[in-house]
Design a protein around this motif. Structure first.
Motif, mmCIF file in Angstrom:
data_model
loop_
_atom_site.group_PDB
_atom_site.id
_atom_site.type_symbol
_atom_site.label_atom_id
_atom_site.label_comp_id
_atom_site.label_asym_id
_atom_site.label_seq_id
_atom_site.Cartn_x
_atom_site.Cartn_y
_atom_site.Cartn_z
ATOM 1 N N PHE A 196 0.828 -1.200 0.000
ATOM 2 C CA PHE A 196 0.000 0.000 0.000
ATOM 3 C C PHE A 196 0.867 1.257 0.000
ATOM 4 O O PHE A 196 0.586 2.222 -0.726
ATOM 5 N N THR A 197 1.938 1.249 0.789
ATOM 6 C CA THR A 197 2.835 2.402 0.847
ATOM 7 C C THR A 197 3.484 2.675 -0.504
ATOM 8 O O THR A 197 3.561 3.825 -0.960
ATOM 9 N N ASP A 198 3.954 1.619 -1.172
ATOM 10 C CA ASP A 198 4.574 1.781 -2.493
ATOM 11 C C ASP A 198 3.576 2.356 -3.499
ATOM 12 O O ASP A 198 3.928 3.203 -4.328
ATOM 13 N N MET A 199 2.325 1.901 -3.427
ATOM 14 C CA MET A 199 1.299 2.408 -4.345
ATOM 15 C C MET A 199 1.070 3.902 -4.128
ATOM 16 O O MET A 199 0.989 4.679 -5.082
ATOM 17 N N VAL A 200 0.970 4.306 -2.853
ATOM 18 C CA VAL A 200 0.739 5.716 -2.552
ATOM 19 C C VAL A 200 1.924 6.566 -3.002
ATOM 20 O O VAL A 200 1.756 7.631 -3.606
ATOM 21 N N ARG A 201 3.135 6.100 -2.730
ATOM 22 C CA ARG A 201 4.324 6.863 -3.128
ATOM 23 C C ARG A 201 4.418 6.998 -4.641
ATOM 24 O O ARG A 201 4.836 8.032 -5.164
ATOM 25 N N THR A 202 4.030 5.940 -5.356
ATOM 26 C CA THR A 202 4.161 5.944 -6.816
ATOM 27 C C THR A 202 3.114 6.813 -7.487
ATOM 28 O O THR A 202 3.414 7.542 -8.442
ATOM 29 N N HIS A 203 1.898 6.781 -6.989
ATOM 30 C CA HIS A 203 0.791 7.416 -7.696
ATOM 31 C C HIS A 203 0.250 8.670 -7.034
ATOM 32 O O HIS A 203 -0.673 9.281 -7.564
ATOM 33 N N MET A 204 0.823 9.072 -5.917
ATOM 34 C CA MET A 204 0.341 10.280 -5.255
ATOM 35 C C MET A 204 1.495 11.206 -4.916
ATOM 36 O O MET A 204 1.614 11.723 -3.813
ATOM 37 N N SER A 205 2.368 11.422 -5.866
ATOM 38 C CA SER A 205 3.537 12.276 -5.629
ATOM 39 C C SER A 205 3.215 13.757 -5.738
ATOM 40 O O SER A 205 3.983 14.602 -5.315
ATOM 41 N N THR A 256 1.321 19.495 -2.176
ATOM 42 C CA THR A 256 2.623 18.981 -1.743
ATOM 43 C C THR A 256 2.484 18.117 -0.490
ATOM 44 O O THR A 256 3.378 18.086 0.337
ATOM 45 N N GLU A 257 1.372 17.450 -0.364
ATOM 46 C CA GLU A 257 1.170 16.591 0.799
ATOM 47 C C GLU A 257 2.249 15.523 0.832
ATOM 48 O O GLU A 257 2.495 14.834 -0.153
ATOM 49 N N ASP A 258 2.896 15.363 1.987
ATOM 50 C CA ASP A 258 3.981 14.391 2.063
ATOM 51 C C ASP A 258 3.419 12.979 2.163
ATOM 52 O O ASP A 258 2.252 12.783 2.525
ATOM 53 N N PRO A 259 4.245 11.957 1.821
ATOM 54 C CA PRO A 259 3.756 10.573 1.816
ATOM 55 C C PRO A 259 3.170 10.128 3.148
ATOM 56 O O PRO A 259 2.185 9.394 3.178
ATOM 57 N N ARG A 304 -5.336 5.647 5.329
ATOM 58 C CA ARG A 304 -5.269 4.437 6.164
ATOM 59 C C ARG A 304 -6.594 3.669 6.184
ATOM 60 O O ARG A 304 -6.591 2.432 6.088
ATOM 61 N N PRO A 305 -7.767 4.328 6.318
ATOM 62 C CA PRO A 305 -9.021 3.563 6.354
ATOM 63 C C PRO A 305 -9.245 2.702 5.115
ATOM 64 O O PRO A 305 -9.825 1.616 5.203
ATOM 65 N N LEU A 306 -8.786 3.174 3.949
ATOM 66 C CA LEU A 306 -8.945 2.392 2.725
ATOM 67 C C LEU A 306 -8.104 1.119 2.776
ATOM 68 O O LEU A 306 -8.567 0.031 2.418
ATOM 69 N N ALA A 307 -6.871 1.241 3.246
ATOM 70 C CA ALA A 307 -5.994 0.068 3.347
ATOM 71 C C ALA A 307 -6.582 -0.950 4.316
ATOM 72 O O ALA A 307 -6.591 -2.159 4.059
#
Length: 244
Positions: free
Chosen positions: A183-192, A208-211, A219-222
């Motif tokens: 989940f973290t990798d997905m967020v970092r990749t697609h929400m930069s 510019t929201e940080d990861p 978090r609730p979605l994960a």
């Protein structure tokens, strides 16, 4: 001497009387290294509230069927355990963690014995410390998650040995860590860049929201994905059990 309960000190006879034991028993416990060494002032041994709490714990554990050898091993494991600050990665001046949804639970050793009757062995205690379920804070034990504590106790009441619960917890930890990393990798990749949250019905203008902030917000979605997938996996297993 200060009359406050926190600073109260006891001579040997006073401590024994407060703990409801004999002086001979107190000295025996000290020889067995069940008590931390007292403060020495010349030939006088001074004990404090920590020693009294330890003696009351020893009495409670003996009443619950623990042996002195087991209590000595448990005390040794307890004293060598990680403290709460180390477990949470906090320094002495750090504020309490606000990024966790888990509620810690403070327990005395006898409280822990009540949760897991007959199962609080030095081996299980050490395994729980190593896994990160338990930490120490002075004379208290802290379980880092009310939910995990309640579930673990419920499984033990159902007849599952605590050692098996801890072994399963170690395996679950591996898989949940892997899922969190996915989940973290997905967020970092697609929400930069811009952070929109249509799924939660909450949009933000902060481009510019940080990861870390994105992870906290999503978090609730994960959690929903993991809960649904686990539920469906249990459905498949139960269906296979019925068809077997």
């Amino acid at each position: 001497m200060d009359n406050g309960a926190e600073a109260r000190e006891y001579r040997t006879e006073e401590l024994a009387r407060a703990a409801g034991i004999t002086v001979r028993t107190l000295r025996f416990y000290r020889e067995r290294k069940l008590l931390p060494p007292p403060r020495r002032e010349g030939r006088i041994a001074w004990y404090d509230s920590r020693h009294l709490a330890r003696l009351r714990t020893i009495t409670a554990l003996l009443e619950r069927g623990h042996t002195l050898t087991g209590i000595a091993d448990l005390a040794s494991t307890f004293e060598s355990g990680r403290d709460v600050g180390e477990l949470l990665g906090l320094g002495e001046d750090s504020a309490p963690a606000t990024w966790t949804e888990e509620t810690p639970v403070r327990l005395t050793p006898e409280d822990l014995a009540d949760y897991f009757a007959g199962e609080v062995t030095p081996e299980n205690f050490a395994a729980a410390l190593e896994l990160g379920y338990l930490a120490t804070d002075g004379e208290e034990i802290v379980h880092v998650s009310r939910r995990l504590l309640d579930v673990s106790a419920a499984l033990v009441r159902e007849g599952v040995p605590l050692a098996a619960v801890l072994k399963a917890g170690r395996e679950v930890r591996k898989h949940t860590t892997a899922m969190a990393e996915i989940f973290t990798d997905m967020v970092r990749t697609h929400m930069s860049g811009a952070a929109t949250d249509d799924a939660l019905g909450d949009a933000t203008d902060d481009a510019t929201e940080d990861p870390a902030a994105s992870l906290e917000r999503l978090r609730p979605l994960a959690k929903s994905v993991v809960e649904a997938e686990l539920s469906m996996a249990l459905d498949r297993i139960m269906r296979a059990e019925k068809d077997a």
